[in-house]
Design an enzyme around this catalytic site. Structure first.
Site, PDB file in Angstrom:
ATOM      1  N   ASN A   9      32.645  20.176  -3.361  1.00  0.00           N
ATOM      2  CA  ASN A   9      33.568  19.515  -4.295  1.00  0.00           C
ATOM      3  C   ASN A   9      34.488  20.595  -4.851  1.00  0.00           C
ATOM      4  O   ASN A   9      34.086  21.385  -5.682  1.00  0.00           O
ATOM      5  CB  ASN A   9      32.764  18.844  -5.416  1.00  0.00           C
ATOM      6  CG  ASN A   9      33.670  18.293  -6.508  1.00  0.00           C
ATOM      7  OD1 ASN A   9      34.899  18.222  -6.346  1.00  0.00           O
ATOM      8  ND2 ASN A   9      33.070  17.899  -7.626  1.00  0.00           N
ATOM      9  N   LYS A  11      37.026  20.352  -6.695  1.00  0.00           N
ATOM     10  CA  LYS A  11      37.573  20.077  -8.042  1.00  0.00           C
ATOM     11  C   LYS A  11      39.074  20.377  -8.064  1.00  0.00           C
ATOM     12  O   LYS A  11      39.763  20.160  -7.067  1.00  0.00           O
ATOM     13  CB  LYS A  11      36.783  20.837  -9.109  1.00  0.00           C
ATOM     14  CG  LYS A  11      35.275  20.590  -8.976  1.00  0.00           C
ATOM     15  CD  LYS A  11      34.464  21.107 -10.124  1.00  0.00           C
ATOM     16  CE  LYS A  11      32.981  20.834  -9.865  1.00  0.00           C
ATOM     17  NZ  LYS A  11      32.119  21.180 -10.995  1.00  0.00           N
ATOM     18  N   HIS A  94      31.761  11.435 -11.049  1.00  0.00           N
ATOM     19  CA  HIS A  94      31.389  12.819 -11.383  1.00  0.00           C
ATOM     20  C   HIS A  94      31.345  12.983 -12.905  1.00  0.00           C
ATOM     21  O   HIS A  94      32.145  12.385 -13.623  1.00  0.00           O
ATOM     22  CB  HIS A  94      32.395  13.798 -10.769  1.00  0.00           C
ATOM     23  CG  HIS A  94      31.915  15.215 -10.831  1.00  0.00           C
ATOM     24  ND1 HIS A  94      32.018  15.977 -11.974  1.00  0.00           N
ATOM     25  CD2 HIS A  94      31.296  15.993  -9.902  1.00  0.00           C
ATOM     26  CE1 HIS A  94      31.473  17.162 -11.736  1.00  0.00           C
ATOM     27  NE2 HIS A  94      31.032  17.203 -10.491  1.00  0.00           N
ATOM     28  N   GLU A  96      32.394  15.188 -14.779  1.00  0.00           N
ATOM     29  CA  GLU A  96      33.668  15.617 -15.378  1.00  0.00           C
ATOM     30  C   GLU A  96      34.603  14.427 -15.568  1.00  0.00           C
ATOM     31  O   GLU A  96      35.369  14.380 -16.534  1.00  0.00           O
ATOM     32  CB  GLU A  96      34.300  16.721 -14.510  1.00  0.00           C
ATOM     33  CG  GLU A  96      33.518  18.034 -14.661  1.00  0.00           C
ATOM     34  CD  GLU A  96      33.509  18.925 -13.425  1.00  0.00           C
ATOM     35  OE1 GLU A  96      34.348  18.736 -12.530  1.00  0.00           O
ATOM     36  OE2 GLU A  96      32.633  19.814 -13.360  1.00  0.00           O
ATOM     37  N   GLU A 166      23.299  15.570 -10.573  1.00  0.00           N
ATOM     38  CA  GLU A 166      23.886  16.803 -11.093  1.00  0.00           C
ATOM     39  C   GLU A 166      23.685  16.847 -12.605  1.00  0.00           C
ATOM     40  O   GLU A 166      24.472  16.259 -13.353  1.00  0.00           O
ATOM     41  CB  GLU A 166      25.395  16.842 -10.812  1.00  0.00           C
ATOM     42  CG  GLU A 166      25.766  16.744  -9.353  1.00  0.00           C
ATOM     43  CD  GLU A 166      27.191  17.258  -9.106  1.00  0.00           C
ATOM     44  OE1 GLU A 166      27.320  18.182  -8.305  1.00  0.00           O
ATOM     45  OE2 GLU A 166      28.140  16.751  -9.728  1.00  0.00           O
ATOM     46  N   GLY A 172      28.285  24.639 -13.132  1.00  0.00           N
ATOM     47  CA  GLY A 172      29.168  25.760 -13.445  1.00  0.00           C
ATOM     48  C   GLY A 172      28.604  26.746 -14.448  1.00  0.00           C
ATOM     49  O   GLY A 172      29.338  27.578 -14.986  1.00  0.00           O
ATOM     50  N   SER A 213      25.227  24.616  -9.894  1.00  0.00           N
ATOM     51  CA  SER A 213      24.979  26.039  -9.678  1.00  0.00           C
ATOM     52  C   SER A 213      24.173  26.339  -8.408  1.00  0.00           C
ATOM     53  O   SER A 213      23.369  27.274  -8.377  1.00  0.00           O
ATOM     54  CB  SER A 213      24.311  26.672 -10.908  1.00  0.00           C
ATOM     55  OG  SER A 213      25.171  26.569 -12.040  1.00  0.00           O
TER      56      SER A 213
HETATM   57  P1  13P Z   1      28.907  24.102  -9.460  1.00  0.00           P
HETATM   58  O1  13P Z   1      28.311  24.224  -8.070  1.00  0.00           O
HETATM   59  O2  13P Z   1      30.130  24.951  -9.646  1.00  0.00           O
HETATM   60  O3  13P Z   1      27.870  24.255 -10.525  1.00  0.00           O
HETATM   61  O4  13P Z   1      29.459  22.577  -9.581  1.00  0.00           O
HETATM   62  C1  13P Z   1      28.611  21.533  -9.253  1.00  0.00           C
HETATM   63  C2  13P Z   1      29.406  20.287  -9.201  1.00  0.00           C
HETATM   64  O5  13P Z   1      29.834  19.764 -10.224  1.00  0.00           O
HETATM   65  C3  13P Z   1      29.677  19.689  -7.883  1.00  0.00           C
HETATM   66  O6  13P Z   1      30.171  18.398  -7.993  1.00  0.00           O
END
Ligand code: 13P
Length: 252
Positions: A9, A11, A94, A96, A166, A172, A213
């Protein structure tokens, strides 16, 4: 047997030029991979460029969001059929999007139905926040998110679904969840909720990913868990070397 899925992903990262370069770098190794499904999810503006590269490869393409309407006066939105022109998958719900763009369980459910109707495979994201985790509400939140996202989904479509667990506090932060704890939550809560909605056979057909992560160092410890069918990766999917290493870890 569920085929492992490793999904990147990206982003809000990479112009179409940067995206093209990144995928060009990945292809020589990724094309040698067997028995792992590989998915990259660039921003909308890079989908066309990346699709030219991935069309005749084993790399699948996904979008990171979409609207549920097919067309009309919805300024700024992208529809399922527009995505289906380039993609096989779409990430939905997601954390976010839930946190910054007010996406509700109901909106995610409408998107899941629209994606399936357009022939797309939804990657439905669920996961509790730090506060929900610390107050013992993770199981309740995750089971509600799974149930509400999949309300009314036909049993015949169940094998097209992917769930990504997640935990928000692991995204992150460099603090991945403990693989054995994730496995237990997936078995009891995610697959348990699926079983209640779609029978045991239906629940067994859904691939469940872990995200938060994941990196080349910890990936194998997740992939060893029986309930974890792959990973949804943010940061480590933005460099060819680390994404390729994750895919290779899933192959072993
Ligand atoms: P990270 O791998 O950067 O922690 O992000 C995970 C994520 O949100 C994937 O959709």
């Amino acid at each position: 047997m569920r085929i492992p899925l490793v999904a990147g992903n990206w982003k809000l990262n990479n112009t179409s030029t940067q995206a093209y370069k990144l995928v060009v770098e990945m292809i020589p190794v990724l094309r040698t991979i067997r028995d792992v499904e590989i998915l990259v999810c660039p921003p909308f503006t890079a989908l066309m460029a990346v699709s030219r590269l991935t069309r005749d490869t084993n790399i699948r393409l996904g979008a990171q969001n979409m609207y549920w309407e097919a067309s009309g006066a919805f300024t700024g939105e992208i529809s399922p059929i527009m995505i289906a022109e380039f993609c096989q998958y779409v990430i939905l719900g997601h954390s976010e999007r839930r946190a910054y763009f007010g996406e509700t369980d109901n909106a995610v459910n409408r998107k899941v139905h629209a994606a399936l109707a357009a022939g797309l495979r939804p990657v439905v994201c669920v996961g509790e926040t730090l506060e929900e985790n610390e107050t013992g509400r993770a199981s309740g939140v995750v089971s509600r998110q799974v149930r509400e996202a999949l309300l009314g989904v036909d049993l015949l479509d169940i094998d097209k679904l992917v769930i990504a667990y997640e935990p928000v506090w692991a995204i992150g932060t460099g603090k991945a969840a403990a693989p054995d704890g994730v496995n237990t939550l997936l078995a009891d809560i995610v697959r348990g909720t699926l079983r209640g909605m779609f029978t045991e056979a239906g629940a067994q057909a859904v691939r469940i990913l872990y995200g938060g992560s994941v990196n080349p160092e910890n990936a194998a410890s997740f992939f060893r868990q029986p309930e974890i069918d792959g990973a949804l990766v943010g940061g480590a999917s933005l460099k060819a070397a680390s994404f390729v290493a994750l895919v290779e870890a899933a192959q072993r």
